[in-house]
Design a protein around this motif. Structure first.
Motif, PDB file in Angstrom:
ATOM      1  N   ALA A  69       0.751  -1.317  -0.067  1.00 18.91           N
ATOM      2  CA  ALA A  69       0.054   0.134  -0.112  1.00 18.91           C
ATOM      3  C   ALA A  69       0.828   1.432   0.114  1.00 18.91           C
ATOM      4  CB  ALA A  69      -1.014   0.167   1.271  1.00 18.91           C
ATOM      5  N   ASP A  70       1.946   1.187   0.839  1.00 22.49           N
ATOM      6  CA  ASP A  70       2.744   2.379   0.966  1.00 22.49           C
ATOM      7  C   ASP A  70       3.325   2.504  -0.383  1.00 22.49           C
ATOM      8  OD1 ASP A  70       2.283   2.937   3.594  1.00 22.49           O
ATOM      9  OD2 ASP A  70       3.833   1.912   4.231  1.00 22.49           O
ATOM     10  N   ARG A  71       3.852   1.641  -1.097  1.00 25.25           N
ATOM     11  CA  ARG A  71       4.717   1.703  -2.423  1.00 25.25           C
ATOM     12  C   ARG A  71       3.707   2.210  -3.289  1.00 25.25           C
ATOM     13  NH1 ARG A  71       9.629   2.769  -4.069  1.00 25.25           N
ATOM     14  NH2 ARG A  71      10.417   1.419  -5.838  1.00 25.25           N
ATOM     15  N   LEU A  72       2.651   1.852  -3.507  1.00 21.63           N
ATOM     16  CA  LEU A  72       1.627   2.225  -4.275  1.00 21.63           C
ATOM     17  C   LEU A  72       1.152   3.625  -4.303  1.00 21.63           C
ATOM     18  CD1 LEU A  72      -0.942  -0.891  -4.433  1.00 21.63           C
ATOM     19  CD2 LEU A  72       0.696  -0.061  -6.257  1.00 21.63           C
ATOM     20  N   ASP A  73       1.331   4.114  -3.033  1.00 18.11           N
ATOM     21  CA  ASP A  73       1.186   5.757  -3.160  1.00 18.11           C
ATOM     22  C   ASP A  73       2.087   6.580  -4.031  1.00 18.11           C
ATOM     23  OD1 ASP A  73      -0.834   5.512  -1.195  1.00 18.11           O
ATOM     24  OD2 ASP A  73       0.340   5.523   0.535  1.00 18.11           O
ATOM     25  N   GLU A  74       3.408   5.935  -4.052  1.00 16.34           N
ATOM     26  CA  GLU A  74       4.312   6.665  -4.869  1.00 16.34           C
ATOM     27  C   GLU A  74       3.847   6.868  -6.478  1.00 16.34           C
ATOM     28  OE1 GLU A  74       8.203   5.370  -4.736  1.00 16.34           O
ATOM     29  OE2 GLU A  74       8.065   4.564  -2.632  1.00 16.34           O
ATOM     30  N   PHE A  75       3.065   5.774  -6.908  1.00 14.76           N
ATOM     31  CA  PHE A  75       2.740   5.647  -8.234  1.00 14.76           C
ATOM     32  C   PHE A  75       1.322   6.609  -8.357  1.00 14.76           C
ATOM     33  CE2 PHE A  75       5.663   2.143  -7.766  1.00 14.76           C
ATOM     34  CZ  PHE A  75       6.247   2.318  -9.125  1.00 14.76           C
ATOM     35  N   VAL A  76       0.522   6.442  -7.515  1.00 16.93           N
ATOM     36  CA  VAL A  76      -0.538   7.367  -7.463  1.00 16.93           C
ATOM     37  C   VAL A  76      -0.188   8.860  -7.663  1.00 16.93           C
ATOM     38  CG1 VAL A  76      -2.718   8.165  -6.138  1.00 16.93           C
ATOM     39  CG2 VAL A  76      -2.169   5.781  -6.192  1.00 16.93           C
ATOM     40  N   ARG A  77       0.780   9.272  -6.792  1.00 15.94           N
ATOM     41  CA  ARG A  77       1.377  10.747  -6.956  1.00 15.94           C
ATOM     42  C   ARG A  77       1.668  11.066  -8.428  1.00 15.94           C
ATOM     43  NH1 ARG A  77       3.021   9.557  -1.622  1.00 15.94           N
ATOM     44  NH2 ARG A  77       5.252   8.956  -2.442  1.00 15.94           N
ATOM     45  N   THR A  78       2.362   9.944  -9.210  1.00 17.67           N
ATOM     46  CA  THR A  78       2.883  10.243 -10.496  1.00 17.67           C
ATOM     47  C   THR A  78       1.981   9.985 -11.468  1.00 17.67           C
ATOM     48  OG1 THR A  78       3.856   7.974 -10.454  1.00 17.67           O
ATOM     49  CG2 THR A  78       5.294   9.866  -9.844  1.00 17.67           C
ATOM     50  N   ASP A  79       0.488   9.479 -11.024  1.00 22.55           N
ATOM     51  CA  ASP A  79      -0.565   9.284 -11.928  1.00 22.55           C
ATOM     52  C   ASP A  79      -0.422   7.929 -12.863  1.00 22.55           C
ATOM     53  OD1 ASP A  79      -2.142  11.198 -11.239  1.00 22.55           O
ATOM     54  OD2 ASP A  79      -1.118  12.622 -12.433  1.00 22.55           O
ATOM     55  N   GLU A  80       0.584   7.138 -12.278  1.00 20.89           N
ATOM     56  CA  GLU A  80       0.778   5.902 -13.080  1.00 20.89           C
ATOM     57  C   GLU A  80      -0.384   4.788 -12.751  1.00 20.89           C
ATOM     58  OE1 GLU A  80       2.132   2.987 -15.752  1.00 20.89           O
ATOM     59  OE2 GLU A  80       2.908   5.036 -15.159  1.00 20.89           O
ATOM     60  N   PHE A  81      -0.815   5.065 -11.309  1.00 21.51           N
ATOM     61  CA  PHE A  81      -2.194   4.139 -11.177  1.00 21.51           C
ATOM     62  C   PHE A  81      -3.149   5.199 -10.374  1.00 21.51           C
ATOM     63  CE2 PHE A  81       1.218   0.850 -10.284  1.00 21.51           C
ATOM     64  CZ  PHE A  81       1.020   0.145 -11.280  1.00 21.51           C
TER      65      PHE A  81
END
Length: 100
Positions: A69-81
């Motif tokens: 969950a923490d790692r996915l937050d990085e990809f949400v911030r960059t609009d990847e997911f």
């Protein structure tokens, strides 16, 4: 859209062996096709770039998928997911792990 990251699914068996099951370019495809596993195997997910010598972004193992969950937050911030995609993945993973 060309994806910059890919999901690799593996089955991990009690004897320590593992088999790659698939490679997925999106969270929706991963949820629809990549989360099934044979009896007696655990699911391991790896998020990585293709054609790259760097370490993967992360590897997570069932049943808890600690740190995902923490790692996915990085990809949400960059609009990847999207946040909705990530929440759907986390919910599905935890539900599937409880059922296994």
């Amino acid at each position: 859209m060309f994806r910059r990251v890919y999901w690799v699914t593996e089955y991990v068996y009690s004897d320590g062996n593992s088999d790659v099951h698939g490679v997925y370019t999106s969270i929706p495809n991963l949820i629809r096709q990549g989360l099934n596993r044979p009896d007696g195997a655990r699911l391991r997910l790896t998020l990585t770039k293709l054609d790259c010598e760097q370490d993967p972004f992360g590897t997570w193992l069932e049943p808890n998928f600690d740190g995902l969950a923490d790692r996915l937050d990085e990809f949400v911030r960059t609009d990847e997911f999207s946040r909705d995609q990530c929440q759907a993945l986390l919910s599905t993973l935890l539900r599937e792990a409880k059922a296994a």
